[in-house]
Design a protein around this motif. Structure first.
Motif, short mmCIF file in Angstrom:
data_model
loop_
_atom_site.label_atom_id
_atom_site.label_comp_id
_atom_site.label_asym_id
_atom_site.label_seq_id
_atom_site.Cartn_x
_atom_site.Cartn_y
_atom_site.Cartn_z
N GLY B 76 0.83 -1.21 0.00
CA GLY B 76 0.00 0.00 0.00
C GLY B 76 0.86 1.25 0.00
O GLY B 76 0.62 2.19 -0.77
N VAL B 77 1.88 1.25 0.84
CA VAL B 77 2.78 2.41 0.91
C VAL B 77 3.55 2.55 -0.40
O VAL B 77 3.69 3.65 -0.94
N ARG B 78 4.02 1.43 -0.92
CA ARG B 78 4.77 1.49 -2.19
C ARG B 78 3.90 2.02 -3.33
O ARG B 78 4.35 2.78 -4.17
N ARG B 79 2.63 1.57 -3.32
CA ARG B 79 1.72 2.02 -4.38
C ARG B 79 1.53 3.53 -4.30
O ARG B 79 1.55 4.24 -5.30
N GLN B 80 1.34 4.02 -3.07
CA GLN B 80 1.12 5.46 -2.92
C GLN B 80 2.39 6.24 -3.19
O GLN B 80 2.34 7.34 -3.77
N MET B 81 3.54 5.67 -2.83
CA MET B 81 4.80 6.33 -3.15
C MET B 81 4.97 6.44 -4.66
O MET B 81 5.45 7.45 -5.17
N LYS B 82 4.55 5.39 -5.37
CA LYS B 82 4.67 5.44 -6.83
C LYS B 82 3.80 6.54 -7.42
O LYS B 82 4.21 7.25 -8.34
#
Lengths: 315, 122
Positions: B76-82
């Motif tokens: 989830g965090v990686r997706r939002q960071m992307k």
């Protein structure tokens, strides 16, 4: 293809338990979904899985040990897509935040950032990551009077939210220049510094002053007798009226210079400009004066003069 | 690509049907639709693979929800960071520089109240 025993890091007489333990250890380390940022993890995991596939089958392991098959001859675990290939994509949200889990700090990060609403965060709780960001810059436009822009001024800017900003306008500022007021933009997020106010300066034109570079130009009308006989006249400057002498025998178009009365000296060693006064003879009501008419009828000029011929307007 | 529960079962021949049902019941796999009319996307299929492989790593039913939850938070965090990277990348150079400076300023070690209490500061 590497030797499967080497891939798993076990001896050739390793027991099934040894194999399983070695596989689990390496799989936990190299599984692509447990290493989302590591592009090589997939290759390493596949090697580990293939080695385990081969050695965990007693029949295949025996044939490999007797040299009947090599590691490449074994059935490869069929390729499949890994979870990480989708988890960061559009559908990833289904397994994050949208179901059992509580919406977390990052979920409203985007609302906060792009919705323009900055929610104050308490710094005491310490739960979750703290977002610190510099506030956004704010753009304003400030209209400045011509002479205020030349001389410099402090002007109050009324902000849309009712607050005011006192803007120091430096002497000699040019139309369209942007002033930056540090820290006067939007407040920062989570204790971050505020943004800046960017103020674009618009200068209103002046009824008789024109700016050319660092000089000021002004056209000053004089009477016929001031032009012919000379005399003292009062002219406007950026600092107020001054007296100057019109030399005897001046004509329309004559330019007189007032040194240092242009744009004041400024930053970067900019020298002060000058003011140029251009005379313009205006006959005025005297044009209908009987005495002047009588004089001119009887006046024989010392030298013939045709101002239009000089300009090529007459043959 | 969307598949049904029967198609999913066929592609995981080694996996007991009841076991798969249990994973869906536990919400480890979250298909669309209702019981009896589930549809599975590629992400769901990949997640079944993941759970199969986690179990091969001796992650049992006790530990599995914890592992999945941590992974879901990580992704989830990686997706939002992307998304954030993408948005930043689309900004003018001036804006990206401003952000870079701000990030560096915040990343710099600080003394006092802002210091990370778990850091080995002194």
């Amino acid at each position: 293809m590497e030797d499967p025993y080497e891939v798993l890091g076990v001896k050739r007489d390793a027991s099934d338990d040894d194999l399983r333990r070695a596989y689990r250890k390496l799989a936990k380390k190299f599984h692509p979904d447990l290493n989302p940022g590591d592009r090589q993890a997939e290759e390493r995991f596949k090697a580990v899985a293939s080695a385990h596939e081969l050695l965990s089958d007693p029949d295949k392991r025996g044939r490999y040990d007797r040299g009947e098959i090599d590691a490449t001859g074994t059935e490869r675990r069929p390729d499949h897509s890994y979870y990480r290939d989708f988890a960061e994509g559009r559908n990833g949200g289904r397994y994050h935040g949208g179901d059992e889990e509580e919406a977390d700090d990052f979920n409203d990060l985007f609302e906060n950032l792009f919705g323009g609403r900055f929610r104050a965060r308490s710094t005491g709780g310490g739960a979750g990551p703290e977002i610190r960001m510099r506030g956004a810059n704010r753009r304003y436009s400030l209209t400045v009077d011509f002479l205020d822009a030349i001389n410099g001024t402090t002007q109050r800017l009324q902000l849309p939210d009712g607050k005011t900003l006192d803007v120091a306008v430096p002497p000699g500022i040019e139309d369209g220049k942007v002033l930056r007021l540090k820290g006067q933009g939007d407040p920062g997020l989570g204790g971050g510094p505020p943004g800046d106010a960017l103020i674009e300066v618009r200068i209103t034109p002046h009824p008789f002053f024109k700016r050319v570079g660092n000089d000021l130009h002004v056209e000053v009308p004089v009477t016929l007798s001031e032009a012919v006989l000379g005399g003292s006249i009062t002219v406007p400057t950026r600092t107020g009226p001054v007296t100057m002498t019109v030399p005897e025998g001046s004509d329309t178009g004559r330019v007189l210079r007032l040194r240092g009365k242009g744009v004041p000296a400024g930053r970067g060693g900019r020298p002060a400009g000058d003011q140029y006064v251009m005379l313009k003879v205006e006959v005025g009501p005297g044009a209908d004066d009987a005495e002047l008419k009588a004089f001119l009828r009887n006046w024989a000029p010392g030298h013939a003069f045709d101002p239009r011929r000089k300009l090529g307007m007459a043959p | 690509m969307i598949i049904t529960l029967n198609e999913l079962r066929r592609s995981f021949a080694d996996l007991d049907a009841a076991e798969l049902d249990r994973w869906i019941g536990n919400r480890w796999i979250r298909p669309e639709g209702r019981p009896g009319a589930y549809v599975f996307h590629e992400i769901d299929v990949a997640r079944v693979h993941l759970i199969v492989e986690l179990r091969e790593m001796a992650i049992d039913d006790e530990a599995l929800p914890l592992v999945l939850s941590l992974l879901d938070q990580l992704y989830g965090v990686r997706r939002q960071m992307k998304l954030l990277y993408k948005a930043i990348d689309a900004q003018p150079e001036e804006v990206r520089q401003t952000l870079l400076v701000a990030v560096r300023a915040n990343a710099a070690p600080t003394d006092g109240a802002d210091a990370d209490p778990e850091g080995d500061g002194a």
